[in-house]
Design a protein around this motif. Structure first.
Motif, short mmCIF file in Angstrom:
data_model
loop_
_atom_site.label_atom_id
_atom_site.label_comp_id
_atom_site.label_asym_id
_atom_site.label_seq_id
_atom_site.Cartn_x
_atom_site.Cartn_y
_atom_site.Cartn_z
N GLY A 30 -25.45 4.92 -32.85
CA GLY A 30 -26.36 3.99 -32.19
C GLY A 30 -25.84 3.57 -30.83
N LEU A 31 -24.59 3.12 -30.78
CA LEU A 31 -23.99 2.74 -29.50
C LEU A 31 -23.81 3.93 -28.58
CD1 LEU A 31 -21.26 0.08 -30.40
CD2 LEU A 31 -23.31 -0.24 -29.02
N VAL A 32 -23.54 5.10 -29.14
CA VAL A 32 -23.38 6.28 -28.30
C VAL A 32 -24.69 6.61 -27.58
CG1 VAL A 32 -22.93 8.78 -28.34
CG2 VAL A 32 -21.51 7.23 -29.69
N ALA A 33 -25.81 6.52 -28.32
CA ALA A 33 -27.11 6.77 -27.69
C ALA A 33 -27.41 5.71 -26.63
CB ALA A 33 -28.20 6.78 -28.75
N PHE A 34 -27.06 4.45 -26.92
CA PHE A 34 -27.28 3.38 -25.95
C PHE A 34 -26.53 3.68 -24.65
CE2 PHE A 34 -28.50 -0.52 -28.73
CZ PHE A 34 -29.50 0.24 -29.32
N THR A 35 -25.24 4.01 -24.76
CA THR A 35 -24.43 4.25 -23.57
C THR A 35 -24.87 5.50 -22.82
OG1 THR A 35 -22.79 5.41 -24.93
CG2 THR A 35 -22.42 3.07 -24.50
N GLY A 36 -25.37 6.50 -23.54
CA GLY A 36 -25.84 7.71 -22.87
C GLY A 36 -27.05 7.45 -22.00
N MET A 37 -28.06 6.78 -22.54
CA MET A 37 -29.26 6.51 -21.76
C MET A 37 -29.02 5.44 -20.70
SD MET A 37 -31.38 8.72 -22.53
CE MET A 37 -32.59 8.07 -21.39
N ALA A 38 -27.97 4.61 -20.87
CA ALA A 38 -27.66 3.62 -19.84
C ALA A 38 -27.24 4.29 -18.53
CB ALA A 38 -26.54 2.70 -20.32
N TYR A 96 -28.44 -7.70 -30.33
CA TYR A 96 -29.66 -8.50 -30.22
C TYR A 96 -29.69 -9.33 -28.93
CZ TYR A 96 -29.92 -7.45 -35.22
OH TYR A 96 -29.97 -6.80 -36.42
N LEU A 97 -28.51 -9.69 -28.42
CA LEU A 97 -28.47 -10.54 -27.23
C LEU A 97 -28.96 -9.82 -25.98
CD1 LEU A 97 -25.08 -12.46 -27.70
CD2 LEU A 97 -27.39 -13.41 -27.78
N GLY A 98 -28.62 -8.54 -25.83
CA GLY A 98 -29.03 -7.80 -24.64
C GLY A 98 -30.54 -7.78 -24.45
N ARG A 127 -15.37 -6.56 -24.08
CA ARG A 127 -16.15 -5.75 -25.01
C ARG A 127 -17.55 -6.33 -25.20
NH1 ARG A 127 -15.36 -1.79 -28.93
NH2 ARG A 127 -16.76 -1.95 -30.71
N TRP A 128 -17.62 -7.65 -25.33
CA TRP A 128 -18.94 -8.28 -25.50
C TRP A 128 -19.83 -8.02 -24.29
CZ3 TRP A 128 -21.02 -12.51 -28.77
CH2 TRP A 128 -20.42 -12.53 -30.05
N THR A 129 -19.27 -8.15 -23.10
CA THR A 129 -20.06 -7.92 -21.88
C THR A 129 -20.57 -6.48 -21.84
OG1 THR A 129 -18.79 -9.57 -20.68
CG2 THR A 129 -20.04 -7.98 -19.37
N ALA A 130 -19.69 -5.52 -22.16
CA ALA A 130 -20.08 -4.12 -22.13
C ALA A 130 -21.19 -3.84 -23.14
CB ALA A 130 -18.87 -3.23 -22.40
N LEU A 131 -21.06 -4.37 -24.35
CA LEU A 131 -22.07 -4.11 -25.37
C LEU A 131 -23.40 -4.79 -25.04
CD1 LEU A 131 -19.91 -4.42 -28.62
CD2 LEU A 131 -20.67 -2.35 -27.43
N ILE A 132 -23.35 -5.99 -24.46
CA ILE A 132 -24.60 -6.66 -24.07
C ILE A 132 -25.29 -5.87 -22.96
CG2 ILE A 132 -25.52 -8.71 -22.93
CD1 ILE A 132 -23.48 -10.37 -24.49
N VAL A 133 -24.52 -5.34 -22.01
CA VAL A 133 -25.11 -4.57 -20.91
C VAL A 133 -25.80 -3.32 -21.43
CG1 VAL A 133 -24.56 -3.16 -18.90
CG2 VAL A 133 -23.59 -5.45 -19.12
N VAL A 134 -25.12 -2.55 -22.30
CA VAL A 134 -25.74 -1.30 -22.77
C VAL A 134 -26.91 -1.57 -23.71
CG1 VAL A 134 -23.64 0.06 -22.47
CG2 VAL A 134 -24.07 -1.04 -24.66
N SER A 135 -26.86 -2.65 -24.49
CA SER A 135 -28.00 -2.96 -25.36
C SER A 135 -29.19 -3.44 -24.53
CB SER A 135 -27.62 -4.01 -26.41
OG SER A 135 -27.21 -5.22 -25.79
#
Length: 893
Positions: free
Chosen positions: A424-432, A73-75, A249-257
């Motif tokens: 969900g995260l896999v799709a996020f990282t793919g389109m990133a 939600y933060l991204g 990990r938090w930074t990576a997840l915020i970036v991809v979201s």
């Protein structure tokens, strides 16, 4: 809750969604789009970000990983609240270029490269297929929660496992086809789908908030007690690791979201393509983060209460549903079920629309056009065979079925395995992986196609090897030290090398002229200028009109070309092929078939020459000057240009008419002298005293025929003179157009009786009643049909006649043959006096027929025009239901 009641309620909800989408589409078709374009509806449509993975999975994520769920939600919150100006610029540029997808945006920026768009489409399809399967699995599991609560739980659950996913996939495919491919609008907006998604957003928000209130005040003793339970859960050694803040990990997840908000096909569709304008983001900039906050507010309470109250083996992803079921709150459980169902279905529908647009524009249509070019032996094919519009619509429908079907096949093949939980995260990282090329294209004029290929290709390969394949059980993530998170490391490596490859290859290469023009337009947010030089000595406006007609339909193409001609100060339907017109044409086509395909089609049909560096510099200078000009100067320049064009066109027409008049004087002298000479000669013979009775009769008949010929010629001249002076008497009455067309065809059948014409009519549409002068209108119809019979040079001549209402204000009659049509150089003169459709020797008349037709139609309150680009000679006759002069018309004697 009885399972039958659940199914009945679900079907009623589906019917409601269909009704809402249908009503919104009807309102949009009637031009009543005020409330459909409300910023609140746009903001609610962005909730498609909260799919079933968020609605169900956020609680499961929090149960396993504590506060880490907040990164999803933060991204988007950071992007919307802190960089809304960047989103506005993205929407502005996309609208400027009529972009239809994320692949189309990047393709348009980097030289309108279709292979680059095809690569991005491949990434999107690979990333979205398991994600769609996840939505189908969530619906199946939610049904099974209720099925196992029935007396026949186990058998019913087994049946559902094989059938629910298929039924849901089929229903979503039907809904998407009905409301996502109704037409090929240039802006690709789908009011019905967006309105239904906005309603679903309200349903899932109310469901989640209702469940949260029940958990905090119903199962717990209020906020204080709930905070105590959360604190106690955070001390549990089993879950202690999930509550630790891991910066990497938090930074990576915020970036991809954050990247997912603008790169996921479904998010780009609702945020950019469906936006009426950039001003919608003023409200969405704060309202969408507020929506995300509300959706995340009760995630931790639900996760903690589910872990404390439900059995140890309960699925954390279904806590939102099993908690009210376990508490026997049937109504709340049904509302939560509808919320999860809404989250899953809205994601699948919008993803299918976005992916089908990308697949058709960048895979199917370019391939089809390439095959047609290779197999094209005759340039003049049947119009129906070249119906690009119908093909694109059918391609998108097939793509929708294929996308949803692929998700269902993946769901069945995986058996609903635990591997889907991470998709969900896999799709996020793919389109990133397309983010560096996207941001670089918007911010850096030096970025080029080579860099985009290198960056996206590098990121795609690394994502496949390090993230996607391990997520589905093929291979493993890299072995790293215990303190390094594999997912964060994979995200960092793939995006870093992606960016380095993009920047490095862009610095090594140099963009070609088209890329430079597009770079100027994207980076500076200025109108793009298409500088494509048409082949000299050849007028390509009509072929471009014919191409546009096959994409948009005849009426839409004619309206666009006519409006452009009027803007240039010209009459008729064919504007000059100026850079500004070509730019507008390509932009409008891009909104239907994609930027790369539109660019290729215009170059192919228009015969464009290669762009040179001098052309590039010239256009860049023009763009810079245009950017600095004031609005007053632009308006004055445009007005002068229109006036100059009108004067030039009038001068050309006067010159041509002067030539026609000279020819007419010679022809009319011949036409008058010939019968008068015959009359005089044969009358002198009749005065011979010893002439036989048979010869006397024969010569008298010749004199009679020549006098009739002379009379008809004089009648035409007098008729035209009376019509032009406005003194023609009209006798109005009620006329059935079907009967009048039948009479005209019968009367004109004597022309070229040796040729067999196929008459193509739509009899039911011809049953249209108007008030007009039947004799005068019949005169016009006979003249036009006779001309078609004279001049149609097709081997198998066909005459097509179509009648329809003209926007409810009158009637419209189109008469089209399948011949070679009228030469473009003569089209502006065909309704002038003394003009000929062909050479004078073949015409056999004085060239007054169509001039008389024009004056008759003006007297009847209508008009007659020639329609270019329809293959053969095509005339459109318009007349009002009630002519404006009916009040002053004289009654029939």
């Amino acid at each position: 809750m009885p399972f039958e009641a659940l199914v009945a309620g679900c079907l009623a909800y589906v019917v409601l969604m269909f009704a809402v989408a249908f009503a919104a589409d009807r309102a949009a078709a009637r031009g009543r789009v005020g409330w459909l374009d409300h910023p609140l509806v746009y903001t609610l449509s962005l909730s498609v970000y909260c799919s079933a993975w968020t609605f169900y999975g956020a609680v499961g994520y929090a149960t396993r990983s504590g506060l880490e769920f907040a990164t999803i939600y933060l991204g988007p919150t950071i992007i919307c609240a802190g960089a809304w100006w960047g989103l506005r610029r993205l929407v502005r540029v996309a609208k400027m270029h009529h972009v239809t997808s994320i692949a189309d945006l990047i393709s348009a920026r980097f030289g309108k490269s279709n292979p680059l768009a095809a690569l991005i489409t491949l990434i999107a399809v690979i990333a979205a297929t398991p994600y769609i399967a996840l939505q189908l699995q969530s619906v199946r599991l939610s049904f099974e929660v209720f099925a196992t609560d029935t007396p026949h739980g186990t058998p019913l659950s087994g049946a559902l496992g094989g059938g629910i996913g298929l039924w849901v996939a089929a229903g979503l495919a039907v809904f998407t086809i009905l409301f996502g491919t109704r037409n090929l609008a240039a802006d690709e907006r789908h009011h019905g789908v967006v309105t239904a998604i906005a309603l679903e957003a309200i349903v899932k928000l109310l469901a989640f908030l209702a469940l949260g209130v029940f958990v905090v005040w119903g199962l717990a003793d209020g906020p204080v007690d709930m905070f105590g339970r959360i604190t106690e859960a955070s001390r549990d050694p089993e879950f202690a690791q999930g509550w630790l803040l891991k910066p990497g990990r938090w930074t990576a997840l915020i970036v991809v979201s954050a990247a997912a908000l603008i790169t996921l096909p479904r998010m780009f569709q609702v945020m950019v393509v469906e936006a009426a304008d950039e001003e919608r983001l003023h409200v969405a900039g704060w309202a969408f983060p507020a929506y995300l906050f509300a959706m995340s507010l009760f995630v931790l309470p639900i996760a903690v209460m589910g872990r404390q109250l439900l059995p140890a083996g309960a699925n954390p992803d279904l806590f939102v549903l099993t908690l009210p079921v376990a508490a026997d709150r049937d109504l709340l459980a049904f509302l939560v079920f509808l919320g999860g169902f809404s989250a899953a279905t809205s994601m699948v529908v919008v993803s299918a629309i976005a992916l089908s647009t990308m697949i058709s524009n960048h895979w199917i249509v370019p391939g089809w056009l390439a095959l047609r070019r290779r197999a094209e032996g005759d340039e003049r094919q049947d119009d129906e065979a070249q119906d690009v519009r119908g093909f694109v619509l059918n391609a998108r429908r097939v793509a929708i079925v294929a996308v949803v079907g692929a998700g269902w096949v993946y769901h069945e093949a995986s058996g609903g395995s635990a591997a889907l939980a991470a998709m969900g995260l896999v799709a996020f990282t793919g389109m990133a992986q397309v983010l560096p090329a996207m941001l670089g294209g918007l911010l850096w004029r030096g970025a080029n196609r080579r860099g985009a290929y290198a960056g996206v290709g590098t990121g795609f390969v690394l994502w496949m090897v390090m993230i996607f394949l391990p997520s589905v059980g093929i291979g493993t993530m890299p072995h790293l030290p215990p303190d390094v998170d594999p997912l964060a490391f994979s995200i960092f490596v793939s995006l870093s090398l992606n960016t380095l490859a993009f920047v490095g290859c862009s610095l090594v290469g140099f963009p070609d002229p088209v890329e430079r023009l597009q770079g100027l337009s994207f980076v500076s947010s200025v109108e793009p200028i298409r500088h494509s030089r048409m082949m000299r000595g050849e007028d390509r406006a009509e072929p471009l009109l014919a191409m546009s007609r096959r994409v948009w339909g005849a009426d839409a193409a004619l309206r666009f070309f006519q409006s452009e001609a009027v803007a240039q100060g010209k009459s008729g339907y064919l504007p000059d092929l100026t850079p500004r017109f070509l730019t507008r044409l390509e932009r409008k086509l891009s909104g239907t078939i994609g930027a790369a395909t539109a660019h290729a089609m215009i170059d192919r049909v228009g015969g464009g020459a290669a762009l040179t560096v001098s052309d590039l510099l010239q256009v860049a200078d023009e763009a810079q000057r245009a950017k600095e000009e004031t609005q007053r100067l632009e308006s004055a320049t445009a007005e002068l240009a229109r006036t100059a064009t009108q004067l030039r066109e009038a001068n050309e027409k006067l010159t041509a008419l002067s030539v026609q008049k000279d020819a007419f004087l010679g022809q009319i002298s011949h036409e008058l002298r010939t019968p008068m000479t015959s009359v005089r000669a044969f009358s002198e013979i009749l005065m011979t005293p010893d002439l036989s009775e048979a010869d006397r009769t024969r010569f008298a008949e010749i004199i009679h025929e020549e006098a009739g010929r002379l009379t008809r010629l004089l009648d035409d001249l007098l008729d035209l003179s009376v019509l032009e002076s406005g003194r023609a008497r009209m006798t109005f009455g009620v006329v059935n157009l079907h009967d009048l067309i039948t009479r005209a065809l019968s009367s004109a059948s004597a022309t070229c009786p040796d040729r067999v014409f196929t008459i193509d009519r739509d009899i039911p549409d011809e049953q249209l009643v108007v008030i007009t002068d039947s004799d005068r209108l019949l005169q016009v119809l006979i003249n036009v049909i006779t001309n078609s019979r004279k001049y149609c040079d097709a081997e198998r001549p066909v005459l097509k006649i179509r009648v329809r209402r003209d926007n409810g204000a009158g009637a419209q009659i189109d008469i089209v043959d399948n011949g070679s049509g009228i030469d473009g150089t003569r089209q502006s003169l065909i309704f002038e006096k003394f003009a000929r459709l062909n050479d004078p020797a073949r015409a056999g008349g004085a060239g007054l027929g169509l001039a008389i037709c024009r004056e008759i139609m003006l007297a009847l309150g209508g008009d007659i025009s020639y329609l270019p680009g329809l293959g053969g000679a095509a005339f459109r006759i318009r007349l009002p239901i009630t002519p404006p002069s009916i009040g002053r018309a004289e009654p029939e004697a």
